[in-house]
Design an enzyme around this catalytic site. Structure first.
Site, PDB file in Angstrom:
ATOM      1  N   ARG A 121       0.831  -1.060   0.076  1.00 28.43           N
ATOM      2  CA  ARG A 121      -0.093   0.117  -0.095  1.00 28.43           C
ATOM      3  C   ARG A 121       0.850   1.324   0.094  1.00 28.43           C
ATOM      4  O   ARG A 121       0.625   2.261  -0.757  1.00 28.43           O
ATOM      5  CB  ARG A 121      -1.043   0.007   1.206  1.00 28.43           C
ATOM      6  N   TYR A 122       1.987   1.171   0.482  1.00 27.18           N
ATOM      7  CA  TYR A 122       2.892   2.353   0.588  1.00 27.18           C
ATOM      8  C   TYR A 122       4.253   1.900   0.080  1.00 27.18           C
ATOM      9  O   TYR A 122       4.660   0.896  -0.093  1.00 27.18           O
ATOM     10  CB  TYR A 122       3.394   2.432   2.140  1.00 27.18           C
ATOM     11  N   ARG A 173       7.369   0.128   1.826  1.00 23.88           N
ATOM     12  CA  ARG A 173       7.216  -0.893   2.663  1.00 23.88           C
ATOM     13  C   ARG A 173       5.981  -1.981   2.382  1.00 23.88           C
ATOM     14  O   ARG A 173       4.910  -1.457   1.654  1.00 23.88           O
ATOM     15  CB  ARG A 173       7.118  -0.724   4.150  1.00 23.88           C
ATOM     16  N   CYS A 233      -3.704 -17.950  13.848  1.00 22.94           N
ATOM     17  CA  CYS A 233      -3.099 -17.194  15.194  1.00 22.94           C
ATOM     18  C   CYS A 233      -3.295 -18.349  16.323  1.00 22.94           C
ATOM     19  O   CYS A 233      -4.508 -19.161  16.359  1.00 22.94           O
ATOM     20  CB  CYS A 233      -3.950 -16.065  15.522  1.00 22.94           C
ATOM     21  N   CYS A 243      -8.774 -12.939  18.471  1.00 20.83           N
ATOM     22  CA  CYS A 243      -9.332 -12.033  19.264  1.00 20.83           C
ATOM     23  C   CYS A 243     -10.539 -11.358  18.621  1.00 20.83           C
ATOM     24  O   CYS A 243     -10.875 -11.592  17.520  1.00 20.83           O
ATOM     25  CB  CYS A 243      -8.089 -10.632  19.103  1.00 20.83           C
ATOM     26  N   CYS A 278     -10.624  -8.873  15.971  1.00 23.97           N
ATOM     27  CA  CYS A 278      -9.801  -8.767  15.140  1.00 23.97           C
ATOM     28  C   CYS A 278     -10.017  -7.908  13.767  1.00 23.97           C
ATOM     29  O   CYS A 278     -11.298  -8.240  13.323  1.00 23.97           O
ATOM     30  CB  CYS A 278      -9.397  -9.984  14.697  1.00 23.97           C
ATOM     31  N   ARG A 326      -8.820  -8.588  10.857  1.00 25.71           N
ATOM     32  CA  ARG A 326      -8.744  -9.457   9.735  1.00 25.71           C
ATOM     33  C   ARG A 326      -9.641 -10.784  10.092  1.00 25.71           C
ATOM     34  O   ARG A 326      -9.355 -11.620   9.596  1.00 25.71           O
ATOM     35  CB  ARG A 326      -7.379  -9.821   9.453  1.00 25.71           C
ATOM     36  N   ASP A 362     -10.996  -1.028  14.403  1.00 24.47           N
ATOM     37  CA  ASP A 362     -11.515  -0.924  12.937  1.00 24.47           C
ATOM     38  C   ASP A 362     -12.863  -1.235  12.929  1.00 24.47           C
ATOM     39  O   ASP A 362     -13.308  -1.803  13.757  1.00 24.47           O
ATOM     40  CB  ASP A 362     -10.409  -1.734  12.204  1.00 24.47           C
ATOM     41  N   LYS A 396      -3.086   4.725   7.051  1.00 24.66           N
ATOM     42  CA  LYS A 396      -3.178   5.009   8.438  1.00 24.66           C
ATOM     43  C   LYS A 396      -2.706   6.721   8.592  1.00 24.66           C
ATOM     44  O   LYS A 396      -1.805   7.006   7.871  1.00 24.66           O
ATOM     45  CB  LYS A 396      -2.046   4.269   9.302  1.00 24.66           C
TER      46      LYS A 396
HETATM   47  C1  LIG Z   1       0.080  -0.869   8.688  1.00 24.78           C
HETATM   48  C2  LIG Z   1       0.498  -1.370   7.460  1.00 24.78           C
HETATM   49  C3  LIG Z   1       1.856  -0.849   6.921  1.00 24.78           C
HETATM   50  C4  LIG Z   1       2.713  -0.440   8.236  1.00 24.78           C
HETATM   51  O1  LIG Z   1       2.527   1.170   8.610  1.00 24.78           O
HETATM   52  P1  LIG Z   1       3.702   1.788   9.495  1.00 24.78           P
HETATM   53  O2  LIG Z   1       3.031   3.084   9.538  1.00 24.78           O
HETATM   54  O3  LIG Z   1       4.749   1.905   8.708  1.00 24.78           O
HETATM   55  O4  LIG Z   1       3.508   0.992  10.958  1.00 24.78           O
HETATM   56  C5  LIG Z   1       2.258  -1.209   6.040  1.00 24.78           C
HETATM   57  N1  LIG Z   1       1.428  -1.862   4.928  1.00 24.78           N
HETATM   58  C6  LIG Z   1       0.150  -1.941   5.172  1.00 24.78           C
HETATM   59  C7  LIG Z   1      -0.644  -2.310   3.875  1.00 24.78           C
HETATM   60  C8  LIG Z   1      -0.376  -1.521   6.544  1.00 24.78           C
HETATM   61  O5  LIG Z   1      -1.492  -1.837   6.640  1.00 24.78           O
HETATM   62  S1  SF4 Z   2      -5.955  -9.243  16.063  1.00 23.27           S
HETATM   63 FE1  SF4 Z   2      -6.502 -10.872  14.640  1.00 23.27          FE
HETATM   64  S2  SF4 Z   2      -4.544 -11.488  13.316  1.00 23.27           S
HETATM   65 FE2  SF4 Z   2      -4.040 -10.260  15.216  1.00 23.27          FE
HETATM   66  S3  SF4 Z   2      -3.683 -11.901  16.722  1.00 23.27           S
HETATM   67 FE3  SF4 Z   2      -5.941 -11.380  17.099  1.00 23.27          FE
HETATM   68  S4  SF4 Z   2      -6.870 -12.636  15.658  1.00 23.27           S
HETATM   69 FE4  SF4 Z   2      -4.915 -12.708  14.990  1.00 23.27          FE
END
Ligand SMILES: *Cc1c(COP(=O)(O)O)cnc(C)c1O
Ligand code: SF4
Length: 351
Positions: free
Chosen positions: A91-92, A95, A104, A108, A111, A113, A273, A317
């Site tokens: 996305r960025y 990174r 996992c 959670c 979560c 995801r 989220d 973010k």
């Molecule tokens: C959260 C996230 C990151 C990391 O973001 P930082 O601000 O560097 O911690 C990188 N890629 C994706 C797709 C993310 O959701």
């Molecule tokens: S937040 Fe989601 S991905 Fe992270 S440890 Fe909990 S269940 Fe796993």
């Protein structure tokens, strides 16, 4: 039941005394919809007599999860829109995420995801791993790789070393970052050998440790964190601001201090989220800002996380912390008023 087996069904939670038998039926419906797992380390921390136990609230299913609000999204932060190959989210520019597993040790209840993770989820192996690594290798702008999932620390040390060796060969990647909950929820996994297996030769190594309540810092968790720090990883924190878990000044402050005492530098405090069935955990941005503002007044600068909103849909973010400057176009000789920790305003002159 052996000590190291997670509780993965409502029946197992009832047998352990963590769910009342009369709640079995509605919670079975939750368990058919979203994965359930509570590790022994977390089960031990729960006080079954406390209906508001903050550890139980994070891991024990609740009938409220069956309510999905219209604004809630299956993919709340838009991972899918930025996934060029399976297992990579880019996305960025500088990174990328490498999602090594979908499972996992715990699931959670909040979560982000939750529609993607679960015990049936495949690990990224064989040709899929080859394709993901080939993508990273062919994009020289990728400076940092973030290993996430699921939780990548469910992988064996042997498997981690294989992956580490292949990432070591990609010269433009300088930073390896792991995102994990294992040091808190399954601390016995983090042996000194395992901590070393997470080092990627030639790369600086960061581990973002997810914890949400000071009680998660058991003696075993403290030992696990020390092993990771001693092995040479830089430890960062990651927490979610959650109603009924940590959304009060005393708990949030104690959580940040526990991180710092264990050599974990507070990094991100996430606004929850819009994941499906999680409205019971959400609070307003305004409430979140007030909490973060009071941390600034009371605690060491080391204990200050950045309060983050992941914009729903995939825009990324942004920091959403409180403002300490208020503008003033009408007062001559004043660019802004600066608010101190007692709430008093001070004039700041224009440049
Ligand atoms: C959260 C996230 C990151 C990391 O973001 P930082 O601000 O560097 O911690 C990188 N890629 C994706 C797709 C993310 O959701
Ligand atoms: S937040 Fe989601 S991905 Fe992270 S440890 Fe909990 S269940 Fe796993």
């Amino acid at each position: 039941m052996t000590v190291h087996t997670p509780l993965r069904s409502i029946d197992a939670l009832v047998a352990r005394g963590l769910v009342a038998p009369e709640r079995r039926e509605p919670l079975d419906a939750v368990a058919r919809r979203y994965a359930v797992s509570v590790t022994p380390a977390m089960a031990e921390l729960i006080d079954p007599a406390d209906p508001a136990d903050p550890i139980a609230r994070q891991f024990i299913p609740d009938a409220a999860e069956l309510v999905t609000l219209p604004q809630e999204l299956a993919d709340p932060i838009g991972d899918a829109a930025h996934s060029p190959v399976e297992g990579v989210v880019h996305r960025y520019p500088d990174r990328a995420l490498l999602k090594l597993v979908h499972a996992c040790p715990v699931y959670c209840r909040f979560c982000f995801r939750r529609e993607m993770v679960g015990p049936g989820g495949d690990a990224l192996t064989g040709g899929k791993l080859d394709a993901a690594l080939a993508y990273l290798a062919s994009h020289p702008e990728i400076w940092e790789v973030i290993m996430t999932g699921g939780d990548p620390l469910i992988l064996s040390a042997r498997r981690l070393r294989e992956i580490a060796k292949r990432l070591a060969d990609i010269g433009h990647i300088k930073i390896a970052r792991w995102h994990t909950r294992v040091p808190m929820v399954q601390p016995e996994r983090i042996t000194a050998d395992y901590a070393r297996a997470l080092l990627i030769p030639g790369k600086a190594s960061y581990i973002a440790v997810h914890a949400n309540h000071p009680r998660e810092f058991s003696e075993a968790a403290r030992v696990a964190l020390a092993r990771l720090a001693d092995a040479g990883h830089v430890l960062l924190s990651q927490s979610v601001l959650l109603k009924g878990v940590n959304a009060d000044v005393a708990t949030l402050g104690a959580l940040m201090r526990a991180f710092v005492e264990n050599r974990v530098k507070p990094y991100y405090l996430h606004h929850p989220d819009l994941a499906p069935g999680t409205s019971q955990f959400r609070l307003s941005l305004e409430e979140g800002q007030a909490l973060v503002k009071s941390l600034r007044g009371h605690l060491s600068g080391l204990c200050q996380p950045t309060y983050i909103l992941d914009i729903p849909g995939g825009a990324g973010k942004i920091p959403v912390g409180p403002a300490f400057l208020s503008g003033c176009e009408t007062t001559p000789g004043v660019e802004a008023f600066a608010e101190d920790r007692h709430g008093e305003l001070h004039r700041y002159p224009p440049a």
